[in-house]
Design an enzyme around this catalytic site. Structure first.
Site, PDB file in Angstrom:
ATOM      1  N   LYS A  20      38.715 -39.101  53.269  1.00  0.00           N
ATOM      2  CA  LYS A  20      37.267 -39.332  53.279  1.00  0.00           C
ATOM      3  C   LYS A  20      36.918 -40.489  52.340  1.00  0.00           C
ATOM      4  CE  LYS A  20      32.859 -37.106  52.379  1.00  0.00           C
ATOM      5  NZ  LYS A  20      32.107 -35.894  52.073  1.00  0.00           N
TER       6      LYS A  20
ATOM      7  N   GLU B 222      47.177 -39.145  45.881  1.00  0.00           N
ATOM      8  CA  GLU B 222      48.337 -38.701  46.669  1.00  0.00           C
ATOM      9  C   GLU B 222      48.394 -39.437  48.008  1.00  0.00           C
ATOM     10  OE1 GLU B 222      46.049 -36.803  45.190  1.00  0.00           O
ATOM     11  OE2 GLU B 222      46.816 -34.819  44.660  1.00  0.00           O
TER      12      GLU B 222
ATOM     13  N   GLY C 101      34.688 -32.683  53.004  1.00  0.00           N
ATOM     14  CA  GLY C 101      36.097 -32.801  53.364  1.00  0.00           C
ATOM     15  C   GLY C 101      36.630 -31.548  54.043  1.00  0.00           C
ATOM     16  N   ARG C 102      36.286 -30.379  53.500  1.00  0.00           N
ATOM     17  CA  ARG C 102      36.830 -29.126  54.055  1.00  0.00           C
ATOM     18  C   ARG C 102      36.088 -28.696  55.324  1.00  0.00           C
ATOM     19  NH1 ARG C 102      34.728 -28.831  49.065  1.00  0.00           N
ATOM     20  NH2 ARG C 102      32.844 -27.588  48.694  1.00  0.00           N
TER      21      ARG C 102
ATOM     22  N   GLU D  62      37.136 -23.502  47.425  1.00  0.00           N
ATOM     23  CA  GLU D  62      36.582 -24.779  46.938  1.00  0.00           C
ATOM     24  C   GLU D  62      35.063 -24.793  47.133  1.00  0.00           C
ATOM     25  OE1 GLU D  62      37.448 -28.955  48.556  1.00  0.00           O
ATOM     26  OE2 GLU D  62      38.866 -28.872  46.912  1.00  0.00           O
TER      27      GLU D  62
ATOM     28  N   HIS E 192      56.739  -6.989  55.257  1.00  0.00           N
ATOM     29  CA  HIS E 192      58.064  -6.859  54.654  1.00  0.00           C
ATOM     30  C   HIS E 192      58.151  -7.591  53.326  1.00  0.00           C
ATOM     31  CE1 HIS E 192      59.628  -4.923  58.286  1.00  0.00           C
ATOM     32  NE2 HIS E 192      58.763  -5.717  58.896  1.00  0.00           N
TER      33      HIS E 192
ATOM     34  N   LYS F 204      42.247 -34.432  37.858  1.00  0.00           N
ATOM     35  CA  LYS F 204      42.510 -35.793  38.377  1.00  0.00           C
ATOM     36  C   LYS F 204      42.389 -36.815  37.248  1.00  0.00           C
ATOM     37  CE  LYS F 204      40.660 -35.031  43.055  1.00  0.00           C
ATOM     38  NZ  LYS F 204      39.656 -35.407  44.031  1.00  0.00           N
TER      39      LYS F 204
HETATM   40  O1  F6P Z   1      40.604 -32.665  45.507  1.00  0.00           O
HETATM   41  C1  F6P Z   1      39.644 -32.117  46.333  1.00  0.00           C
HETATM   42  C2  F6P Z   1      39.226 -33.011  47.452  1.00  0.00           C
HETATM   43  O2  F6P Z   1      38.190 -33.819  47.052  1.00  0.00           O
HETATM   44  C3  F6P Z   1      38.854 -32.184  48.657  1.00  0.00           C
HETATM   45  O3  F6P Z   1      37.577 -31.721  48.618  1.00  0.00           O
HETATM   46  C4  F6P Z   1      39.153 -33.116  49.758  1.00  0.00           C
HETATM   47  O4  F6P Z   1      39.264 -32.443  50.970  1.00  0.00           O
HETATM   48  C5  F6P Z   1      40.460 -33.706  49.289  1.00  0.00           C
HETATM   49  O5  F6P Z   1      40.284 -33.847  47.904  1.00  0.00           O
HETATM   50  C6  F6P Z   1      40.873 -35.003  49.904  1.00  0.00           C
HETATM   51  O6  F6P Z   1      39.933 -36.001  49.724  1.00  0.00           O
HETATM   52  P1  F6P Z   1      39.934 -37.314  50.608  1.00  0.00           P
HETATM   53  O7  F6P Z   1      39.756 -36.910  52.023  1.00  0.00           O
HETATM   54  O8  F6P Z   1      38.812 -38.140  50.091  1.00  0.00           O
HETATM   55  O9  F6P Z   1      41.264 -38.001  50.417  1.00  0.00           O
END
Ligand code: F6P
Length: 528
Positions: free
Chosen positions: A192, A198, A251-252, A337, A368, A494
């Site tokens: 987003k 990452e 995002g979610r 979240e 199990h 972060k």
């Molecule tokens: O770390 C949380 C977050 O901001 C989430 O809410 C989001 O889905 C995810 O990181 C990834 O963010 P982006 O889509 O901006 O890479």
């Protein structure tokens, strides 16, 4: 804010003094009283420790907390996400609400679906031929939705194979690309913000992997999904393969947007639209159905009851459906979240317990591993079971066995086995042996569960199921008076990771606590 405890505590006291066995004995048609359907989707909550009076109090709570007004405010585009000053309109991505003027939802949908079809048909192809594999690089909401849906709808996939890389741990990318041919792989960078550490690191490494194999052609092997169109352009992805969405999509909550691109490439336009239609059907139900018959409201209130009246801290989410194996992880982000908050919308501390800890694995495997604790441990863990009446693999004795296990677990949790029953079960054994084992072999029971059952796990049903949980989370957020659409709790880690990175690279950094300093010096020793 409505005083949750004052309203629910008297009912909790009454129900704590009884048992599920007694409740079922008092009302032999408890299923009829405490189950609700929307077409071929059923929620059976008769095995919750609840009665009609408690339910009445819960509906009163929802009404007085302003669930109906909140729902309309969200749908009408009010800036319901207060702390980020944003609208919350993911419903608009599936026709369940209107998008803000000027935001071309249907044009964007058409555009990314057209690209998906081009990739599927080979009209958009690598130099050596059609793409056989897609890697989606994203994390959190830019990963969990696509990965969960792709897995759930594998029977519908007739396009390229789908792979997902999220962790900054190089093992994730390495192990994924090792099995693939870069000359036939398309990489989608999904973020987003297009700034997530990452994702950007993985995207750069994936680009190197492509360049190593196809050189200048690498650009052709990359697409992007983001609200940050400029960021994607700066990364070097051609504008014709950059698909946007909007800040009013959390995002979610973004699987319905172009974040669903890898899924669309896998399952095609018709299936992807059916997935959106399923969610839209749930949106209509949520908006139009009175609270008492409203499935998301009901699911939310069961959660409020478990958490605020009974005080249970966790919920186990157990799909009896192997293809929903990532659904618990998806709902973890969606729920925890969104509602894992301690500050009310107005800035004061919340005056109730908020989101429970969600965890789970598919049945029957979970039986199990941790079901021992669910049945005989010292904590009560309410369970959400999810099952499809029919299997995508055709009628088989496997599916019958799967469902027998699902229903049996709900029974065992609710009704348990008394010590007398345990003794009777051992009839014929030595009396001292019976005495020795009876208490170990009894089950306390009285442990709640809700069972969600639909006809079949197909694109429509999956869209509907996800939207059910989305709206459930919304309703609980209104009742707890929190902002379900921000996520400030992920920020601090972060920032600190950014501060520590130079220190790990041997540069000067901030003063450190002795634990962190000790970890870093041990890391240097171990990695020397
Ligand atoms: O770390 C949380 C977050 O901001 C989430 O809410 C989001 O889905 C995810 O990181 C990834 O963010 P982006 O889509 O901006 O890479």
């Amino acid at each position: 804010m409505t005083d949750i405890a004052t309203r629910l505590d008297p009912h909790a006291a009454r129900l704590k003094a009884t048992s599920l066995r007694a409740l079922f004995a008092d009302d032999p048609d408890r299923f009829g009283t405490f189950s609700v359907r929307m077409d071929d989707l059923l929620i059976d909550y008769s095995k919750e420790k609840i009665d009609a009076e408690a339910l009445g109090a819960l509906f009163g709570l929802a009404r007085d907390a302003g669930v109906e007004a909140g729902r309309e405010a969200m749908v009408s585009g009010a800036h319901w996400n207060l702390t980020e000053d944003r609208a919350v309109l993911h419903m608009a991505l599936r026709g369940g609400a209107d998008a803000p003027d000027g935001d071309d939802v249907s044009g964007t949908l058409d555009r990314f679906l057209a690209f998906a079809e081009d990739v599927r048909s080979g009209r958009y192809a690598a130099a050596e031929g059609p793409f056989t594999d897609i890697i989606n690089i994203g994390i959190g909401g830019s990963d969990l939705g696509p990965v969960m849906v792709a897995r759930a709808l594998e029977p519908d996939r007739d396009g390229p194979r789908l792979h997902f890389v999220s962790n900054v741990d190089s093992a994730h990318l390495t192990d994924t690309v090792n099995a693939l041919d870069p000359a036939r792989t398309l990489v989608i960078v999904a973020s987003k913000t297009f700034t997530t550490q990452e994702t950007m690191m993985n995207a750069r490494s994936a680009r190197e992997w492509l360049r190593g194999a196809v050189g200048e052609e690498a650009g052709r092997h990359m697409a992007a999904v983001s609200t940050n169109i400029a960021g994607a352009a700066e990364f070097g992805i051609d504008a014709s393969r950059v698909f946007g969405f909007w800040d009013w999509v959390g995002g979610r909550y973004s699987i319905w947007s172009a974040i669903g691109l890898p899924v669309a490439i896998g399952i095609g336009t018709t299936n992807f639209r059916a997935f959106l239609d399923g969610a839209a059907a749930m949106d209509r139900h949520f908006r139009e159905t009175p609270l008492e018959q409203n499935l998301p409201v009901l699911l939310a209130l069961i959660g409020i009851w478990r958490r605020n009246a009974m005080g249970w801290p966790t919920v186990a989410l157990i799909p009896y459906d192997q293809r929903l194996e990532r659904f618990p992880a998806y709902v973890q982000q969606l729920d925890m979240e969104s509602n894992g908050k301690r500050t009310a919308r107005g800035g004061s501390p919340v005056d109730a317990l908020t989101a429970p800890i969600i965890w789970g694995e598919p049945g029957t495997n979970a039986q199990h591993s941790f079901f021992q604790l669910l049945h005989q441990g010292t904590d009560v863990v309410p369970v959400d079971f999810i099952a499809a009446a029919t299997s995508r693999d055709g009628a088989s004795d496997h599916h019958t066995a799967l469902l027998a296990n699902c229903f049996a677990q709900g029974q065992a949790l609710a009704f348990g086995r008394t010590e007398d029953e345990a003794r009777a079960q051992m009839a014929g054994a030595d009396a001292s042996e019976i005495d020795r084992l009876a208490s170990h072999r009894m089950f306390p029971g009285d442990r709640p569960s809700t069972t969600i059952m639909h006809r079949r796990l197909d694109p429509f049903a999956l869209g509907r199921l996800i939207a059910l949980y989305e709206h459930k989370v919304f309703v609980q957020g209104v009742i707890w008076d929190i902002d379900s659409f921000d996520q400030w709790g992920v920020e601090l880690g972060k920032v600190l990771a950014g501060d520590l990175l130079p220190v790990l690279n041997g540069e000067a950094g901030p003063d450190l606590d002795s634990s962190t300093a000790g970890l870093i010096s041990t890391l240097k020793e171990f990695s020397a």
